[in-house]
Write a protein that holds these residues in place. Structure first.
Motif, PDB file in Angstrom:
ATOM      1  N   ALA A 172     -17.401  96.262  91.981  1.00 43.74           N
ATOM      2  CA  ALA A 172     -18.339  95.273  92.652  1.00 43.74           C
ATOM      3  C   ALA A 172     -18.248  95.356  94.485  1.00 43.74           C
ATOM      4  O   ALA A 172     -18.822  95.631  94.657  1.00 43.74           O
ATOM      5  CB  ALA A 172     -18.215  93.680  92.368  1.00 43.74           C
TER       6      ALA A 172
ATOM      7  N   GLU B  25      -8.288  93.077  99.938  1.00 50.26           N
ATOM      8  CA  GLU B  25      -7.347  92.530  98.602  1.00 50.26           C
ATOM      9  C   GLU B  25      -5.981  91.876  98.388  1.00 50.26           C
ATOM     10  O   GLU B  25      -5.185  92.612  98.746  1.00 50.26           O
ATOM     11  CB  GLU B  25      -7.690  94.167  98.397  1.00 50.26           C
ATOM     12  CG  GLU B  25      -6.719  93.932  97.026  1.00 50.26           C
ATOM     13  CD  GLU B  25      -7.222  93.388  95.787  1.00 50.26           C
ATOM     14  OE1 GLU B  25      -8.658  93.011  95.809  1.00 50.26           O
ATOM     15  OE2 GLU B  25      -6.955  92.036  95.150  1.00 50.26           O
TER      16      GLU B  25
ATOM     17  N   GLY C  95      -5.969  93.078  92.219  1.00 53.70           N
ATOM     18  CA  GLY C  95      -5.565  94.801  93.148  1.00 53.70           C
ATOM     19  C   GLY C  95      -6.437  95.658  92.981  1.00 53.70           C
ATOM     20  O   GLY C  95      -7.275  95.482  92.286  1.00 53.70           O
TER      21      GLY C  95
ATOM     22  N   ALA D 230     -10.136  93.955  87.709  1.00 51.34           N
ATOM     23  CA  ALA D 230     -10.017  93.920  86.246  1.00 51.34           C
ATOM     24  C   ALA D 230     -10.206  94.707  85.304  1.00 51.34           C
ATOM     25  O   ALA D 230      -9.326  95.030  84.288  1.00 51.34           O
ATOM     26  CB  ALA D 230     -10.258  92.806  85.904  1.00 51.34           C
ATOM     27  N   GLY D 231     -11.089  95.910  85.918  1.00 50.43           N
ATOM     28  CA  GLY D 231     -11.223  97.120  85.071  1.00 50.43           C
ATOM     29  C   GLY D 231     -10.295  98.220  84.839  1.00 50.43           C
ATOM     30  O   GLY D 231     -10.311  98.976  84.263  1.00 50.43           O
TER      31      GLY D 231
ATOM     32  N   LYS E  49     -15.240 101.703  79.580  1.00 47.11           N
ATOM     33  CA  LYS E  49     -16.267 101.694  79.308  1.00 47.11           C
ATOM     34  C   LYS E  49     -17.218 101.109  80.017  1.00 47.11           C
ATOM     35  O   LYS E  49     -17.104 100.433  80.940  1.00 47.11           O
ATOM     36  CB  LYS E  49     -16.444 100.582  78.299  1.00 47.11           C
ATOM     37  CG  LYS E  49     -16.091 101.168  76.393  1.00 47.11           C
ATOM     38  CD  LYS E  49     -16.360  99.934  75.886  1.00 47.11           C
ATOM     39  CE  LYS E  49     -14.911  98.542  76.269  1.00 47.11           C
ATOM     40  NZ  LYS E  49     -14.234  99.212  75.565  1.00 47.11           N
TER      41      LYS E  49
ATOM     42  N   VAL F 247      -7.714  85.954 100.912  1.00 50.02           N
ATOM     43  CA  VAL F 247      -8.482  85.346 101.908  1.00 50.02           C
ATOM     44  C   VAL F 247      -8.310  83.383 101.363  1.00 50.02           C
ATOM     45  O   VAL F 247      -8.373  83.209  99.953  1.00 50.02           O
ATOM     46  CB  VAL F 247     -10.222  85.141 101.653  1.00 50.02           C
ATOM     47  CG1 VAL F 247     -11.090  84.379 102.454  1.00 50.02           C
ATOM     48  CG2 VAL F 247     -10.724  86.818 102.124  1.00 50.02           C
TER      49      VAL F 247
ATOM     50  N   THR G 193      -9.040  80.631  94.445  1.00 48.09           N
ATOM     51  CA  THR G 193     -10.237  80.906  95.123  1.00 48.09           C
ATOM     52  C   THR G 193     -11.356  80.196  94.814  1.00 48.09           C
ATOM     53  O   THR G 193     -12.240  79.190  95.477  1.00 48.09           O
ATOM     54  CB  THR G 193     -10.751  82.149  95.113  1.00 48.09           C
ATOM     55  OG1 THR G 193      -8.820  83.041  95.408  1.00 48.09           O
ATOM     56  CG2 THR G 193     -11.593  82.527  96.979  1.00 48.09           C
TER      57      THR G 193
ATOM     58  N   GLU H  68     -19.040  89.854  88.750  1.00 51.82           N
ATOM     59  CA  GLU H  68     -18.377  88.995  87.634  1.00 51.82           C
ATOM     60  C   GLU H  68     -17.691  87.997  87.985  1.00 51.82           C
ATOM     61  O   GLU H  68     -18.039  86.681  87.428  1.00 51.82           O
ATOM     62  CB  GLU H  68     -17.991  89.670  86.448  1.00 51.82           C
ATOM     63  CG  GLU H  68     -17.119  89.387  85.292  1.00 51.82           C
ATOM     64  CD  GLU H  68     -16.689  89.995  84.373  1.00 51.82           C
ATOM     65  OE1 GLU H  68     -17.495  91.081  84.894  1.00 51.82           O
ATOM     66  OE2 GLU H  68     -16.746  90.003  83.195  1.00 51.82           O
TER      67      GLU H  68
ATOM     68  N   ILE I 196     -17.633  96.651  84.069  1.00 51.50           N
ATOM     69  CA  ILE I 196     -17.695  97.577  85.485  1.00 51.50           C
ATOM     70  C   ILE I 196     -17.901  97.869  86.148  1.00 51.50           C
ATOM     71  O   ILE I 196     -19.165  98.018  87.212  1.00 51.50           O
ATOM     72  CB  ILE I 196     -16.765  98.779  84.858  1.00 51.50           C
ATOM     73  CG1 ILE I 196     -15.357  98.273  84.354  1.00 51.50           C
ATOM     74  CG2 ILE I 196     -16.667 100.148  86.111  1.00 51.50           C
ATOM     75  CD1 ILE I 196     -14.479  99.902  84.075  1.00 51.50           C
TER      76      ILE I 196
HETATM   77  P1  FAD Z   1     -12.507  92.560  89.592  1.00 51.14           P
HETATM   78  O1  FAD Z   1     -12.994  94.240  88.513  1.00 51.14           O
HETATM   79  O2  FAD Z   1     -12.162  91.017  89.131  1.00 51.14           O
HETATM   80  O3  FAD Z   1     -12.121  93.172  91.481  1.00 51.14           O
HETATM   81  C1  FAD Z   1     -12.052  91.477  91.974  1.00 51.14           C
HETATM   82  C2  FAD Z   1     -10.930  91.597  92.837  1.00 51.14           C
HETATM   83  O4  FAD Z   1     -10.689  90.676  94.361  1.00 51.14           O
HETATM   84  C3  FAD Z   1      -9.146  91.272  92.236  1.00 51.14           C
HETATM   85  O5  FAD Z   1      -9.076  92.693  93.014  1.00 51.14           O
HETATM   86  C4  FAD Z   1      -8.364  90.586  92.885  1.00 51.14           C
HETATM   87  O6  FAD Z   1      -6.927  90.918  93.173  1.00 51.14           O
HETATM   88  C5  FAD Z   1      -9.852  90.141  94.321  1.00 51.14           C
HETATM   89  N1  FAD Z   1      -9.298  88.670  94.776  1.00 51.14           N
HETATM   90  C6  FAD Z   1      -9.979  87.619  94.068  1.00 51.14           C
HETATM   91  N2  FAD Z   1      -9.784  86.681  94.785  1.00 51.14           N
HETATM   92  C7  FAD Z   1      -9.634  86.994  96.627  1.00 51.14           C
HETATM   93  C8  FAD Z   1      -9.386  86.786  97.432  1.00 51.14           C
HETATM   94  N3  FAD Z   1      -9.020  85.398  97.310  1.00 51.14           N
HETATM   95  N4  FAD Z   1      -8.777  87.295  98.240  1.00 51.14           N
HETATM   96  C9  FAD Z   1      -7.784  88.670  98.214  1.00 51.14           C
HETATM   97  N5  FAD Z   1      -8.954  89.560  96.593  1.00 51.14           N
HETATM   98  C10 FAD Z   1      -8.935  88.717  96.125  1.00 51.14           C
HETATM   99  N6  FAD Z   1     -15.439  96.242  81.231  1.00 51.14           N
HETATM  100  C11 FAD Z   1     -15.759  97.264  80.726  1.00 51.14           C
HETATM  101  O7  FAD Z   1     -16.607  97.714  82.216  1.00 51.14           O
HETATM  102  N7  FAD Z   1     -15.277  98.192  80.230  1.00 51.14           N
HETATM  103  C12 FAD Z   1     -14.044  98.078  80.072  1.00 51.14           C
HETATM  104  O8  FAD Z   1     -14.086  99.076  79.035  1.00 51.14           O
HETATM  105  C13 FAD Z   1     -13.539  96.939  80.331  1.00 51.14           C
HETATM  106  N8  FAD Z   1     -11.784  96.829  79.998  1.00 51.14           N
HETATM  107  C14 FAD Z   1     -11.404  95.996  80.497  1.00 51.14           C
HETATM  108  C15 FAD Z   1     -10.109  95.920  80.048  1.00 51.14           C
HETATM  109  C16 FAD Z   1      -9.169  94.480  80.599  1.00 51.14           C
HETATM  110  C17 FAD Z   1      -8.014  94.844  80.643  1.00 51.14           C
HETATM  111  C18 FAD Z   1      -9.330  93.888  81.651  1.00 51.14           C
HETATM  112  C19 FAD Z   1      -8.848  92.826  82.800  1.00 51.14           C
HETATM  113  C20 FAD Z   1     -11.228  93.130  82.006  1.00 51.14           C
HETATM  114  C21 FAD Z   1     -12.154  94.225  81.812  1.00 51.14           C
HETATM  115  N9  FAD Z   1     -13.398  94.470  81.555  1.00 51.14           N
HETATM  116  C22 FAD Z   1     -14.303  96.252  81.193  1.00 51.14           C
HETATM  117  C23 FAD Z   1     -14.473  94.129  82.142  1.00 51.14           C
HETATM  118  C24 FAD Z   1     -14.006  94.523  84.145  1.00 51.14           C
HETATM  119  O9  FAD Z   1     -12.631  94.969  84.352  1.00 51.14           O
HETATM  120  C25 FAD Z   1     -14.703  93.305  85.187  1.00 51.14           C
HETATM  121  O10 FAD Z   1     -16.302  92.959  84.692  1.00 51.14           O
HETATM  122  C26 FAD Z   1     -15.324  94.031  86.241  1.00 51.14           C
HETATM  123  O11 FAD Z   1     -13.812  94.753  86.599  1.00 51.14           O
HETATM  124  C27 FAD Z   1     -15.347  93.016  86.983  1.00 51.14           C
HETATM  125  O12 FAD Z   1     -15.332  93.530  88.562  1.00 51.14           O
HETATM  126  P2  FAD Z   1     -16.110  92.380  89.664  1.00 51.14           P
HETATM  127  O13 FAD Z   1     -15.401  94.078  90.861  1.00 51.14           O
HETATM  128  O14 FAD Z   1     -16.610  91.453  90.349  1.00 51.14           O
HETATM  129  O15 FAD Z   1     -14.384  91.833  89.875  1.00 51.14           O
END
Ligand code: FAD
Length: 529
Positions: free
Chosen positions: A106, A125, A155, A159-160, A166, A231, A268, A500, A508
């Protein structure tokens, strides 16, 4: 360009003869097709063991009109493609650069979109860059030494990053955002097949490189990227964001910040509650990871050994008499179960695979829907506490290692003593433990019953030596951070909940699409100084 759908080819032969088949549909000679591009390929296994790929292709030909008139097939239409084109109509000049908090899909896609429009965003991050993060995750899997700042959940890449990668999503693509996300992945190093495979996936190995390349592009366009920058507070005046506090020490003035923090940023979430952001609890799902030999799934889905075909997948759902919905989630063919914990004394599992998906086991989460009624009380973060309780139980059941229990022992509520045919394919140490005991009774019963039901759909799914591990608790966010329908701002003006963690995506691709959507909202409000 003409689009031909429903071209069926023997799966073992693949693309061989595809051009010939397309020409036949158009009633022209093969040489008259100047260019052919596959738009979609899905597998038809209804007559297994006879398997077919069903293709949709776009072809370039001379005199489309004439061909369309002549062939009269409803499989042939004019190719239409929605081009993603965000509108830049904002009127308020930015005093400060926009900030994107979180570098998951995102945050990355939001920042890339802002950077391409000249907004030079600052990315914050809390975790580390993907290379250092990978080292830490490997160390964790080998030694059990967890770093709460940078791990599977936190990081660069989000999370993905250590996932199956996928990329399919149920979100409709009326705006072209989905296609744009996939094209962007390809632009930065993903294989082109993700543009046309029905269920595209990248694999953790390729995904990590793609993420690095996107970061480099944001930097090239004038953006800033800061790792280990969490943050820890918001400075708010009269309902408007004024500044962010980083690592409890530094003040960063800004009037727009995207909150793309993912579903595991529990500290957070607690901060948002303290600062009185409008939030609501939401349903999610919890359960186990389940492993079977991959050949069992191949045999069931293909009716034979897979040969040159990709490792087979599955999707299972059922509604139990007790009213609970149970479903398979994040299925990883030829993959690994990973210790995906992010808090000391808590244990969460998830699934991951490499691009080749050539591991011995198929794994997937088998999860039961839970609603705010399962974690009563008026605390908006009660769902987080519910997750924590299950994760603490799993940690205890395995004494810090992933607790593993064979299905027949799960049913008998006893700790397993030896493995059957399947050996766990796991990243992180495992041990036998009572997985069943990690759950409230109704959830444990629901898992047991649903696996029996799924055994009627996939022969052998309910075999006694199938491996269960616990606990699968991070399926989606336990809260929604409310945002305005039009402006996408939270109850605090200038803060944009995204992806998410905020409750607007589930995976993802949909998280990346939501990142684009939020960037569009910013472009509608602000302009460059
Ligand atoms: P995230 O990817 O969770 O990213 C959020 C980021 O914000 C993190 O890097 C975190 O460190 C950072 N953050 C949080 N709080 C703070 C703060 N206060 N200050 C600074 N930084 C901060 N989805 C799929 O579609 N296909 C798959 O195959 C799949 N497999 C997965 C396997 C695993 C092991 C995991 C854990 C998840 C998987 N998912 C998969 C789910 C997918 O990873 C998430 O749906 C997706 O990453 C969500 O994206 P996002 O950007 O919303 O959040």
């Amino acid at each position: 360009m003409l689009r031909i759908s429903q071209i069926k080819r023997n799966a073992e032969k693949g693309e061989q003869g595809l051009k010939h088949a397309a020409a036949k549909e158009l009633r022209i000679r093969e040489e008259e097709i100047q260019n052919l591009r596959i738009c979609k390929r899905s597998l038809d296994a209804r007559k297994k063991p006879e398997l077919y790929y069903v293709y949709t292709v776009d072809v370039e030909v001379n005199d489309e009109e004439k061909i369309l008139r002549r062939c009269k097939s409803n499989k042939v239409t004019r190719a239409k493609e929605v081009i993603y084109a965000p509108e830049q109509s904002g009127t308020i000049p930015f005093k400060h650069r926009p900030v994107v908090i979180g570098m998951g899909p995102a945050g990355l896609f939001c920042a890339l979109s802002l950077a391409r429009t000249g907004f030079a965003p600052i990315l914050l991050e809390r975790g580390m860059d993907v290379d250092r993060r990978q080292e830490m995750v490997e160390t964790f899997w080998q030694t059990g030494q967890l770093d709460e700042r940078s791990n599977i959940q936190f990081g660069e890449g989000g999370a993905g990053t250590f996932s199956d990668g996928k990329l399919n999503t149920a979100v409709k693509d009326a705006t072209g955002r989905n296609t744009f996300v996939l094209k962007t992945f390809v632009e930065f190093g993903a294989p082109e097949e993700i543009l046309w495979l029905n269920k595209p996936h990248i694999g953790t190995d390729l995904l990590r490189e793609v993420i690095k390349n996107i970061r480099k592009e944001i930097l090239r366009l004038g953006g800033d990227v800061r790792f280990e920058a969490q943050v820890t507070d918001f400075e708010i005046q009269k309902g408007q964001l004024r500044a962010l506090i980083i690592n409890g020490a530094e003040r960063l003035e800004c009037e727009a910040a995207v909150l793309a923090i993912g579903h595991s940023a529990r500290d957070t979430f607690a901060l948002l509650k303290k600062r009185q952001f409008s939030m609501s609890p939401k349903a999610f799902a919890v359960g186990v990871r389940m492993e079977h030999p991959q050949h069992l799934i191949d045999q069931s889905q293909y009716g034979k050994e897979r040969g040159t075909l990709p490792a087979a997948d599955y999707k299972l759902t059922c509604q139990l008499p007790n009213g609970r919905g149970v479903y398979s989630f994040c299925m990883c063919p030829g993959g690994y179960v990973v210790n995906a914990s992010s808090e000391e004394g808590k244990l969460a599992v998830n699934g991951m695979s490499y691009h080749s998906r050539n591991g011995d086991n198929a794994n997937s989460a088998i999860v039961v829907t839970v609603t705010p009624e399962d974690f009563p009380g008026d605390d908006v973060l009660a769902g987080v506490e519910f997750q924590r309780k299950l994760e603490a139980a799993a940690y205890e059941a395995g004494d810090g290692k992933i607790p593993v229990q064979l299905y027949h022992d799960f049913c008998k509520k006893q700790v397993s003593e030896s493995l059957g045919e399947t050996t766990p394919s796991m990243k992180g140490a495992w041990t036998f433990g009572n997985v069943r005991d990690c759950f409230p009774k109704e959830i444990g019963d629901s898992i047991e019953q649903s696996i029996k039901v799924f055994g009627r759909k996939i022969r052998g799914f309910d075999r006694g030596d199938a491996i269960l591990s616990a606990v699968e608790s991070r399926t989606s966010s336990p809260v929604r951070i409310e945002r305005e329908k039009e402006t996408l701002e939270s109850s605090i003006s200038g803060i944009y909940p995204c992806g998410e963690g905020a409750g607007y995506a589930g995976g993802i691709t949909s998280a990346a699409m939501d990142g684009l959507k939020v960037a569009e909202a910013i472009l509608k409000k602000f302009k460059i100084k």
